[in-house]
Design an enzyme around this catalytic site. Structure first.
Site, PDB file in Angstrom:
ATOM      1  CG  HIS A  51      -5.963  -2.297   0.347  1.00  0.00           C
ATOM      2  ND1 HIS A  51      -4.834  -2.290  -0.687  1.00  0.00           N
ATOM      3  CD2 HIS A  51      -5.672  -1.640   1.267  1.00  0.00           C
ATOM      4  CE1 HIS A  51      -3.995  -1.422  -0.429  1.00  0.00           C
ATOM      5  NE2 HIS A  51      -4.368  -1.009   0.950  1.00  0.00           N
ATOM      6  CB  SER A  84      -0.982  -0.036   1.345  1.00  0.00           C
ATOM      7  OG  SER A  84      -1.962   0.866   1.191  1.00  0.00           O
ATOM      8  CD  GLU A  96      -4.990  -3.750  -4.042  1.00  0.00           C
ATOM      9  OE1 GLU A  96      -5.083  -3.750  -2.662  1.00  0.00           O
ATOM     10  OE2 GLU A  96      -4.033  -4.151  -4.543  1.00  0.00           O
TER      11      GLU A  96
END
Length: 520
Positions: free
Chosen positions: A426, A190, A337
């Site tokens: 995610h 990330s 995600e």
């Protein structure tokens, strides 16, 4: 006869001795300072190496974290906040303390939207990597305004300077922990993945690592113009001059409150929002869509700044110019995600026209119409969330690969759908990367029996890359693009990111307005 295995392990660093803790897989040293505490006169300064110490420093507990307020509503990763001033510390996990062991090293940079995150997460434990002969270093760094905010008389990119000093610490000290300073791989997920891409495109970072591994990393940077506007706005809201003296009058809590104000979509007509701010966790559709508009516009309030000095040019431009071309890179994303971003709004958006929602959030109408036509099976909430996923993460993978040209690059997709969430969302890939399926919080996102074989594949590829520079599948080239897919029966595909081509070629997002004419 002395039992040396029972003695506490002590390593002498360049600044002083540290005592760690033995485990089955090796030894861990926690909370080692790589810089002086960024407080007082050093609060908004470039990081300064620690003062030397002579007494043995106990390194058996995690050190303070820069995170003071977790973003639990937008991340599945357990990331504890630990109080204290000495936040510029790192952890070392090693299987072998022999100075001549020459083991490969992974330096892990945590995510959290550059606003949060913690180097003390149990998901970042290096036990499995140690089992497989890799030294792991996880670093803390300054977050939010303290790390990235514009201040008139302070050095820019203070958090980026933290990353560099931590990497210099690794270069100067890792041999004492069994690592090879010439075999360093930087890795992160990330915002940590965005940090990896930033470092890959920085000329001044090239000598500090050999390889790069980017998990779900957007290409996240801000211009000096945007950074200065936000910095001045924060100081104005705080009632102080936008310089170090003025901003030092504000407490840590005040800065956190003010950075939230300037980060909110309502604070600025340009929708300066962050990747990890609220994007639908509440129940107000207008607020949720405002967050989506900010994500689509890729306006992060606090992120690495293209300052013309430490970061001379934008990452994609730097990569296209050949910066980092001699370094191997693995990068990829999960398939879904941020697809869940609007799930709380699913009922209220059920009758909304998805193309109008996307257009209202700044997407070109032709691109929005084409995207909806290509995703006939999704309801409005999932479609908009998938667009954010593709736009912010999956196109970043494709753009970086294209910018690097013939530089050694391997792409992957993490496609395994969690039985809890129904998606490859995610953060879901992180415990597979670290092969820590038994860690706290994993079952909540991956179910009671996450597939160990998948962890073996994902983690094994990471180990192979860190060790040998080859993850185990065909590298990506534009004439014959290949992507490794984790979590499906098909392991290698053609261009696994071909479905984002419209987003790559479409016009840039416009200033976002809601379908009725108001700002999203």
């Amino acid at each position: 006869m002395t039992n040396h295995a029972a003695e506490p392990p002590i390593v002498r660093t360049a600044h002083g001795p540290v005592r760690g803790e033995r485990r089955v897989t090796g030894v861990r040293f926690l909370g080692i300072p790589y810089a002086q505490p960024p407080v007082g006169a050093l609060r908004f300064a470039a990081p300064v190496p620690p003062e030397p110490w002579s007494d043995v420093l106990d390194a058996t507990a995690y050190g303070p974290t820069a995170q003071r307020r977790p973003l639990a509503e937008v991340t599945f990763i357990p990331e504890p906040s630990i109080p204290g001033d000495g936040t510029l510390n790192l952890n070392v996990f090693t299987p072998d303390l022999s100075p001549d062991a020459g083991l490969p090293v992974m330096v892990w940079i945590h995510g959290g939207g550059f606003l949060a995150g913690s180097q003390a997460s149990p998901w970042y434990d290096g036990a499995a990597f140690n089992r497989d002969g890799v030294v792991v270093v996880s670093i803390g760094y300054r977050l939010g305004f303290d790390g990235f905010g514009w201040i008139s008389d302070a050095p820019h990119n203070r958090a980026v300077r933290d990353w560099l000093l931590a990497l210099e610490w690794v270069r100067d000290n890792i041999r004492g922990f069994g690592g090879d300073p010439d075999r360093v791989t930087i890795a992160g997920q990330s915002a940590g993945g965005a940090a990896v891409l930033t470092l890959l495109g920085m000329p001044r970072a090239q000598h500090l690592f050999r390889r790069a591994h980017c998990l779900s990393g957007p290409v996240s940077q801000v211009s000096t113009t945007v950074a200065e506007r936000l910095g001045r706005k924060l100081a104005e809201l705080g009632g102080v001059p936008p310089n170090r003296t003025g901003l030092s009058q504000l407490s840590e809590g005040q800065i956190l409150d003010l950075q939230k104000q300037v980060s909110s979509p309502a604070a600025d007509t340009d929708a300066d929002t962050d990747t990890d701010t609220d994007t639908g966790a509440g129940t107000d559709p207008d607020d949720a869509l405002a967050g989506i508009a900010g994500l689509i516009a890729e306006n992060l309030p606090f992120a690495p700044m293209v300052d013309g000095d430490l970061i001379p040019e934008a990452t994609l431009d730097a990569l296209a110019a050949g910066v980092g071309a001699g370094k191997e890179l693995v990068l990829g994303a999960t398939d879904h995600e941020f697809t869940m971003a609007l799930h709380p709004m699913r009922d209220s958006l059920a009758t909304a026209v998805p193309a109008r929602i996307l257009a209202g959030c700044g997407v070109d109408e032709a691109v929005a119409t084409a995207y909806v036509a290509d995703h006939p099976g999704l309801d409005t909430a999932d479609l908009v969330g998938q667009y954010v996923t593709d736009h912010l993460f999956r196109t970043a993978v494709a753009r970086v690969a294209r910018a690097r040209g013939t530089a050694p690059t391997w792409l992957y997709r993490f496609a395994w759908r969690s039985p809890v969430l129904g998606l490859a969302t995610h953060c879901l890939d992180v415990p597979f990367h670290f092969d820590c399926l038994d860690a706290e919080g994993v079952t909540a996102v991956a179910g009671a029996e996450p597939p160990k074989a998948l962890a073996t594949d994902v983690h094994g590829a990471a180990v192979a890359f860190i060790r040998d520079g080859r993850p185990g599948w065909t590298p990506w080239i534009s004439s014959a693009p290949t992507t490794r897919v984790f979590g499906t029966r098909s392991s290698d595909t053609g261009d696994g990111y071909a479905d984002v081509s419209a987003l790559l070629t479409g016009p840039a997002p416009k200033s976002p307005t809601a379908p009725g004419g108001s700002k999203c």
